[in-house]
Design a protein around this motif. Structure first.
Motif, PDB file in Angstrom:
ATOM      1  N   LEU A   1       0.868  -1.419  -0.026  1.00 32.22           N
ATOM      2  CA  LEU A   1       0.103  -0.120  -0.171  1.00 32.22           C
ATOM      3  C   LEU A   1       0.921   1.212   0.231  1.00 32.22           C
ATOM      4  O   LEU A   1       0.649   2.196  -0.677  1.00 32.22           O
ATOM      5  CB  LEU A   1      -0.727  -0.061   1.047  1.00 32.22           C
ATOM      6  CG  LEU A   1      -2.383  -0.273   0.883  1.00 32.22           C
ATOM      7  CD1 LEU A   1      -2.998  -0.702   2.313  1.00 32.22           C
ATOM      8  CD2 LEU A   1      -3.079   0.630   0.302  1.00 32.22           C
ATOM      9  N   GLN A   2       1.867   1.454   0.730  1.00 29.85           N
ATOM     10  CA  GLN A   2       2.780   2.338   1.015  1.00 29.85           C
ATOM     11  C   GLN A   2       3.469   2.589  -0.600  1.00 29.85           C
ATOM     12  O   GLN A   2       3.691   3.675  -0.816  1.00 29.85           O
ATOM     13  CB  GLN A   2       3.830   2.229   1.874  1.00 29.85           C
ATOM     14  CG  GLN A   2       3.204   2.282   3.344  1.00 29.85           C
ATOM     15  CD  GLN A   2       4.230   2.004   4.476  1.00 29.85           C
ATOM     16  OE1 GLN A   2       5.415   2.149   4.298  1.00 29.85           O
ATOM     17  NE2 GLN A   2       3.927   1.828   5.655  1.00 29.85           N
ATOM     18  N   VAL A   3       3.785   1.460  -1.042  1.00 26.97           N
ATOM     19  CA  VAL A   3       4.591   1.640  -2.681  1.00 26.97           C
ATOM     20  C   VAL A   3       3.736   2.246  -3.366  1.00 26.97           C
ATOM     21  O   VAL A   3       4.121   3.117  -4.224  1.00 26.97           O
ATOM     22  CB  VAL A   3       5.218   0.159  -2.848  1.00 26.97           C
ATOM     23  CG1 VAL A   3       5.496   0.387  -4.215  1.00 26.97           C
ATOM     24  CG2 VAL A   3       6.558  -0.034  -1.962  1.00 26.97           C
ATOM     25  N   ALA A   4       2.414   1.654  -3.470  1.00 27.35           N
ATOM     26  CA  ALA A   4       1.379   2.326  -4.450  1.00 27.35           C
ATOM     27  C   ALA A   4       1.086   3.649  -4.222  1.00 27.35           C
ATOM     28  O   ALA A   4       1.065   4.300  -5.143  1.00 27.35           O
ATOM     29  CB  ALA A   4       0.157   1.384  -4.271  1.00 27.35           C
ATOM     30  N   ARG A   5       1.140   3.911  -2.832  1.00 30.17           N
ATOM     31  CA  ARG A   5       0.810   5.444  -2.746  1.00 30.17           C
ATOM     32  C   ARG A   5       1.928   6.378  -3.194  1.00 30.17           C
ATOM     33  O   ARG A   5       1.581   7.513  -3.677  1.00 30.17           O
ATOM     34  CB  ARG A   5       0.601   5.686  -1.042  1.00 30.17           C
ATOM     35  CG  ARG A   5      -0.678   5.296  -0.714  1.00 30.17           C
ATOM     36  CD  ARG A   5      -0.975   5.333   0.723  1.00 30.17           C
ATOM     37  NE  ARG A   5      -2.373   4.806   1.162  1.00 30.17           N
ATOM     38  CZ  ARG A   5      -2.589   4.013   2.156  1.00 30.17           C
ATOM     39  NH1 ARG A   5      -1.582   3.859   3.169  1.00 30.17           N
ATOM     40  NH2 ARG A   5      -3.551   3.566   2.593  1.00 30.17           N
TER      41      ARG A   5
END
Length: 151
Positions: free
Chosen positions: A115-119
């Motif tokens: 999720l952090q990478v996608a954000r």
């Protein structure tokens, strides 16, 4: 297009989007970051699906340029792909988005790091001027959560 998976297996979403791309006459590159995950995806795509065969290959073979769908760890598109599916936080550049017909960034919405990478990818790509949509199935059905397209 960003796809946050919560219930759908990655293989199913890849098959759906790849089939749609092929129906448009586009070649597809599926880019990952882990050879083991790409091997599992390769195996899953060879299984006999109810909706038909999905022709594909894994990069590094003598027929890469002829593959309608090519799984790779690299940034190249030796099959002349017009569409890209990026998995596991695989890098996508604003230039690629501008030159391709479609880009899907697919990630596991149940994984906090993913999720952090996608954000981070969303901020970097939209900050560079790329238009994007963010789709999530966290509620149990697909919903568009964000859209920065100008049209």
């Amino acid at each position: 297009m960003f796809f946050r998976l919560s219930h759908t297996p990655v293989e199913e979403l890849v098959r759906i989007n790849t089939t749609r791309a092929l129906a448009q006459g586009w070649r597809v590159v599926i880019r990952g970051r882990d050879i083991g995950a790409l091997d599992r995806l390769d195996e899953a795509l060879w299984r006999d699906p109810a909706d038909g065969f999905l022709p594909h290959g894994v990069a590094g073979g003598p027929h890469d340029a002829a593959q309608p769908v090519l799984l790779t760890l690299g940034a190249e598109r030796p099959n002349g792909a017009q569409a890209l599916i990026a998995l596991e936080g695989a890098e996508v550049t604003p230039g690629e988005i501008a030159e391709l017909e479609r880009v899907w960034i697919v990630f596991d919405g149940n994984d906090e790091l993913a999720l952090q990478v996608a954000r981070s990818q969303w901020r970097a790509l939209t900050g560079a001027g790329a238009e994007a949509e963010f789709w999530s199935e966290a509620s149990g059905q697909w919903r568009k959560e964000a859209d920065n397209r100008k049209s």
